[in-house]
Design a protein around this motif. Structure first.
Motif, PDB file in Angstrom:
ATOM      1  N   ALA A  88     -10.470  -8.685 -19.972  1.00  0.00           N
ATOM      2  CA  ALA A  88      -9.410  -8.202 -19.710  1.00  0.00           C
ATOM      3  C   ALA A  88     -10.488  -7.044 -17.821  1.00  0.00           C
ATOM      4  CB  ALA A  88      -8.938  -6.989 -20.063  1.00  0.00           C
ATOM      5  N   ASP A  89      -9.592  -6.661 -17.184  1.00  0.00           N
ATOM      6  CA  ASP A  89     -10.377  -6.676 -15.748  1.00  0.00           C
ATOM      7  C   ASP A  89     -10.134  -4.467 -15.704  1.00  0.00           C
ATOM      8  OD1 ASP A  89      -8.431  -5.347 -13.559  1.00  0.00           O
ATOM      9  OD2 ASP A  89      -7.612  -7.441 -14.323  1.00  0.00           O
ATOM     10  N   ILE A  90     -11.474  -4.808 -14.918  1.00  0.00           N
ATOM     11  CA  ILE A  90     -10.658  -2.975 -15.072  1.00  0.00           C
ATOM     12  C   ILE A  90     -10.545  -2.271 -13.582  1.00  0.00           C
ATOM     13  CG2 ILE A  90     -12.887  -2.368 -15.928  1.00  0.00           C
ATOM     14  CD1 ILE A  90     -12.212   0.747 -17.270  1.00  0.00           C
ATOM     15  N   HIS A  91     -10.803  -1.772 -12.569  1.00  0.00           N
ATOM     16  CA  HIS A  91     -10.958  -1.727 -11.367  1.00  0.00           C
ATOM     17  C   HIS A  91     -11.416   0.260 -11.501  1.00  0.00           C
ATOM     18  CE1 HIS A  91      -6.953  -1.458  -9.873  1.00  0.00           C
ATOM     19  NE2 HIS A  91      -7.359  -0.709  -9.008  1.00  0.00           N
ATOM     20  N   THR A  92     -11.362   0.972 -10.276  1.00  0.00           N
ATOM     21  CA  THR A  92     -11.751   2.531 -10.392  1.00  0.00           C
ATOM     22  C   THR A  92     -10.467   3.117  -9.544  1.00  0.00           C
ATOM     23  OG1 THR A  92     -13.128   2.738  -9.282  1.00  0.00           O
ATOM     24  CG2 THR A  92     -13.548   2.695 -11.590  1.00  0.00           C
ATOM     25  N   HIS A  93     -10.008   4.060  -9.248  1.00  0.00           N
ATOM     26  CA  HIS A  93      -8.911   4.215  -8.276  1.00  0.00           C
ATOM     27  C   HIS A  93     -10.160   5.937  -7.798  1.00  0.00           C
ATOM     28  CE1 HIS A  93      -4.981   2.652  -8.399  1.00  0.00           C
ATOM     29  NE2 HIS A  93      -5.989   1.492  -8.419  1.00  0.00           N
ATOM     30  N   PRO A  94      -9.933   6.491  -7.081  1.00  0.00           N
ATOM     31  CA  PRO A  94     -10.026   7.675  -6.101  1.00  0.00           C
ATOM     32  C   PRO A  94      -9.900   9.116  -7.060  1.00  0.00           C
ATOM     33  CG  PRO A  94      -8.532   6.962  -4.048  1.00  0.00           C
ATOM     34  CD  PRO A  94      -8.448   5.700  -6.039  1.00  0.00           C
ATOM     35  N   GLY A  95      -8.362   9.222  -7.007  1.00  0.00           N
ATOM     36  CA  GLY A  95      -8.116  10.116  -7.910  1.00  0.00           C
ATOM     37  C   GLY A  95      -8.035  10.410  -9.496  1.00  0.00           C
ATOM     38  N   ARG A  96      -6.308  10.845  -9.599  1.00  0.00           N
ATOM     39  CA  ARG A  96      -6.592  10.780 -11.385  1.00  0.00           C
ATOM     40  C   ARG A  96      -5.543  10.241 -11.313  1.00  0.00           C
ATOM     41  NH1 ARG A  96      -2.992  16.497 -12.856  1.00  0.00           N
ATOM     42  NH2 ARG A  96      -1.259  15.369 -11.080  1.00  0.00           N
ATOM     43  N   ASP A  97      -4.431   9.259 -10.008  1.00  0.00           N
ATOM     44  CA  ASP A  97      -3.775   8.359 -10.288  1.00  0.00           C
ATOM     45  C   ASP A  97      -4.077   7.077 -10.900  1.00  0.00           C
ATOM     46  OD1 ASP A  97      -0.964   7.307 -10.054  1.00  0.00           O
ATOM     47  OD2 ASP A  97      -0.522   7.241  -7.920  1.00  0.00           O
ATOM     48  N   VAL A  98      -3.878   6.550 -11.878  1.00  0.00           N
ATOM     49  CA  VAL A  98      -3.554   4.980 -12.615  1.00  0.00           C
ATOM     50  C   VAL A  98      -2.829   4.170 -12.867  1.00  0.00           C
ATOM     51  CG1 VAL A  98      -6.184   6.305 -13.469  1.00  0.00           C
ATOM     52  CG2 VAL A  98      -4.124   6.410 -15.004  1.00  0.00           C
ATOM     53  N   ARG A  99      -2.260   4.277 -11.886  1.00  0.00           N
ATOM     54  CA  ARG A  99      -0.497   3.525 -12.236  1.00  0.00           C
ATOM     55  C   ARG A  99      -1.608   3.033 -11.234  1.00  0.00           C
ATOM     56  NH1 ARG A  99       4.050   7.328  -9.940  1.00  0.00           N
ATOM     57  NH2 ARG A  99       2.149   7.618  -8.548  1.00  0.00           N
ATOM     58  N   GLN A 100      -0.889   1.411 -10.735  1.00  0.00           N
ATOM     59  CA  GLN A 100      -1.108   0.219  -9.993  1.00  0.00           C
ATOM     60  C   GLN A 100      -0.415   0.525  -8.904  1.00  0.00           C
ATOM     61  OE1 GLN A 100       0.322  -2.926 -12.823  1.00  0.00           O
ATOM     62  NE2 GLN A 100      -2.034  -4.034 -13.016  1.00  0.00           N
ATOM     63  N   SER A 101      -0.818   0.137  -7.991  1.00  0.00           N
ATOM     64  CA  SER A 101      -0.843   0.470  -6.740  1.00  0.00           C
ATOM     65  C   SER A 101       0.094  -0.526  -6.165  1.00  0.00           C
ATOM     66  CB  SER A 101      -1.616   0.138  -5.504  1.00  0.00           C
ATOM     67  OG  SER A 101      -2.338  -0.986  -5.642  1.00  0.00           O
ATOM     68  N   LYS A 102       0.977  -1.284  -5.628  1.00  0.00           N
ATOM     69  CA  LYS A 102       1.622  -2.416  -5.002  1.00  0.00           C
ATOM     70  C   LYS A 102       1.029  -3.323  -4.986  1.00  0.00           C
ATOM     71  CE  LYS A 102       5.562  -4.315  -3.364  1.00  0.00           C
ATOM     72  NZ  LYS A 102       5.741  -5.410  -4.402  1.00  0.00           N
ATOM     73  N   ILE A 103      -0.398  -3.214  -4.698  1.00  0.00           N
ATOM     74  CA  ILE A 103      -1.538  -4.431  -4.671  1.00  0.00           C
ATOM     75  C   ILE A 103      -1.621  -4.740  -5.485  1.00  0.00           C
ATOM     76  CG2 ILE A 103      -3.998  -5.213  -3.105  1.00  0.00           C
ATOM     77  CD1 ILE A 103      -3.239  -2.766  -1.138  1.00  0.00           C
ATOM     78  N   ASP A 104      -2.010  -3.690  -6.439  1.00  0.00           N
ATOM     79  CA  ASP A 104      -2.892  -4.007  -7.652  1.00  0.00           C
ATOM     80  C   ASP A 104      -1.239  -4.887  -8.588  1.00  0.00           C
ATOM     81  OD1 ASP A 104      -4.433  -2.554  -7.262  1.00  0.00           O
ATOM     82  OD2 ASP A 104      -3.501  -0.960  -8.112  1.00  0.00           O
ATOM     83  N   SER A 113      -0.387 -14.400 -17.473  1.00  0.00           N
ATOM     84  CA  SER A 113       0.715 -13.260 -18.721  1.00  0.00           C
ATOM     85  C   SER A 113      -0.035 -13.516 -19.762  1.00  0.00           C
ATOM     86  CB  SER A 113       2.149 -14.182 -19.388  1.00  0.00           C
ATOM     87  OG  SER A 113       2.572 -13.104 -20.142  1.00  0.00           O
ATOM     88  N   GLY A 114      -0.343 -11.532 -20.912  1.00  0.00           N
ATOM     89  CA  GLY A 114      -0.828 -11.216 -21.271  1.00  0.00           C
ATOM     90  C   GLY A 114      -2.781 -10.555 -21.030  1.00  0.00           C
ATOM     91  N   HIS A 115      -2.713 -11.328 -19.508  1.00  0.00           N
ATOM     92  CA  HIS A 115      -3.354 -10.453 -18.934  1.00  0.00           C
ATOM     93  C   HIS A 115      -3.270  -8.399 -19.050  1.00  0.00           C
ATOM     94  CE1 HIS A 115      -7.668  -9.459 -17.035  1.00  0.00           C
ATOM     95  NE2 HIS A 115      -6.459  -9.458 -16.376  1.00  0.00           N
ATOM     96  N   VAL A 116      -5.012  -7.849 -19.204  1.00  0.00           N
ATOM     97  CA  VAL A 116      -4.731  -6.663 -19.763  1.00  0.00           C
ATOM     98  C   VAL A 116      -5.470  -6.493 -18.060  1.00  0.00           C
ATOM     99  CG1 VAL A 116      -5.798  -4.573 -20.554  1.00  0.00           C
ATOM    100  CG2 VAL A 116      -4.485  -6.481 -22.077  1.00  0.00           C
ATOM    101  N   ALA A 117      -5.420  -4.735 -17.053  1.00  0.00           N
ATOM    102  CA  ALA A 117      -5.521  -5.056 -16.110  1.00  0.00           C
ATOM    103  C   ALA A 117      -5.759  -3.165 -16.438  1.00  0.00           C
ATOM    104  CB  ALA A 117      -5.029  -4.951 -15.150  1.00  0.00           C
ATOM    105  N   MET A 118      -7.361  -3.006 -16.352  1.00  0.00           N
ATOM    106  CA  MET A 118      -7.119  -1.481 -16.946  1.00  0.00           C
ATOM    107  C   MET A 118      -7.534  -0.284 -15.535  1.00  0.00           C
ATOM    108  SD  MET A 118      -9.720  -0.337 -19.608  1.00  0.00           S
ATOM    109  CE  MET A 118     -10.509  -1.889 -19.839  1.00  0.00           C
ATOM    110  N   ILE A 119      -7.027   0.706 -15.168  1.00  0.00           N
ATOM    111  CA  ILE A 119      -7.600   1.427 -13.786  1.00  0.00           C
ATOM    112  C   ILE A 119      -7.933   3.064 -14.735  1.00  0.00           C
ATOM    113  CG2 ILE A 119      -7.300   2.789 -12.115  1.00  0.00           C
ATOM    114  CD1 ILE A 119      -4.178   0.257 -11.407  1.00  0.00           C
ATOM    115  N   ALA A 120      -9.534   3.308 -13.888  1.00  0.00           N
ATOM    116  CA  ALA A 120      -9.951   3.809 -14.216  1.00  0.00           C
ATOM    117  C   ALA A 120     -10.093   5.203 -13.045  1.00  0.00           C
ATOM    118  CB  ALA A 120     -11.766   4.306 -14.526  1.00  0.00           C
ATOM    119  N   PRO A 121      -9.880   6.177 -13.281  1.00  0.00           N
ATOM    120  CA  PRO A 121      -9.293   8.081 -12.328  1.00  0.00           C
ATOM    121  C   PRO A 121     -11.006   8.303 -11.546  1.00  0.00           C
ATOM    122  CG  PRO A 121     -10.087   8.819 -14.619  1.00  0.00           C
ATOM    123  CD  PRO A 121      -9.665   7.476 -14.915  1.00  0.00           C
ATOM    124  N   TYR A 122     -10.704   8.271 -11.038  1.00  0.00           N
ATOM    125  CA  TYR A 122     -11.832   9.518 -10.044  1.00  0.00           C
ATOM    126  C   TYR A 122     -13.252   8.526  -9.697  1.00  0.00           C
ATOM    127  CZ  TYR A 122      -8.932  12.989 -11.295  1.00  0.00           C
ATOM    128  OH  TYR A 122      -8.342  14.647 -11.119  1.00  0.00           O
TER     129      TYR A 122
END
Length: 162
Positions: A88-104, A113-122
């Protein structure tokens, strides 16, 4: 990558990793990491992580993650040497929105297929004991993503005690 079983992250690994992402982001820039394990389909347990900027020293320079080819070369060499896979991978976003951006969405760190990506807020200032604030995203066939919450019964990722 088999997605038969969820990826599991030991709580102490999660605690350490979130603290490290928080530290590296310094409250003002994104940071991220790859989660590594053996991933044989039955036991997809994270045994370690490596931060993006350890593999690519320029990855965080722009305030958002830009991971360059030489970082991937180092990642694949490390995985081969240690007989691990990226689970899996993880990256952070600046605010509380943990949806993927279009770039993500368009640029999966591991476009399989099957790869897990996480987004952590703040910039990583999230719970170090829970995944409840984290966006969990599963790459599906055809490059589509499915979003999960940690509480979802079929979430492809969860914390474990050991």
């Amino acid at each position: 990558m088999a997605a038969d079983e969820p990826v599991t992250i030991p709580r102490m690994t999660w605690f350490s990793m979130v603290g490290e992402l928080r530290r590296r982001g310094r409250g003002r820039r994104e940071s991220g990491a790859f989660l590594l394990g053996r991933g044989d389909g039955k036991d997809r347990r994270v045994v370690d992580y490596i931060c993006y900027d350890d593999l690519d020293p320029r990855a965080l320079d722009q305030g958002f993650v830009v991971f360059h080819g030489e970082g991937f070369s180092r990642l694949w060499a490390l995985c081969a040497e240690r007989k691990l896979q990226v689970l899996a991978d993880i990256h952070t976003h600046p605010g509380r929105d943990v949806r993927q951006s279009k770039i993500d969405q368009d640029h999966a760190m591991v476009p399989v297929s099957g790869h897990v990506a996480m987004i952590a807020p703040y910039f990583g200032r999230t719970s170090r004991w829970s995944l409840n604030e984290v966006g969990i995203h599963l790459l599906q066939d055809g490059g589509r993503w499915k979003r999960f919450n940690a509480r979802d019964r079929d979430a492809p990722l969860r914390l474990c005690n050991w």
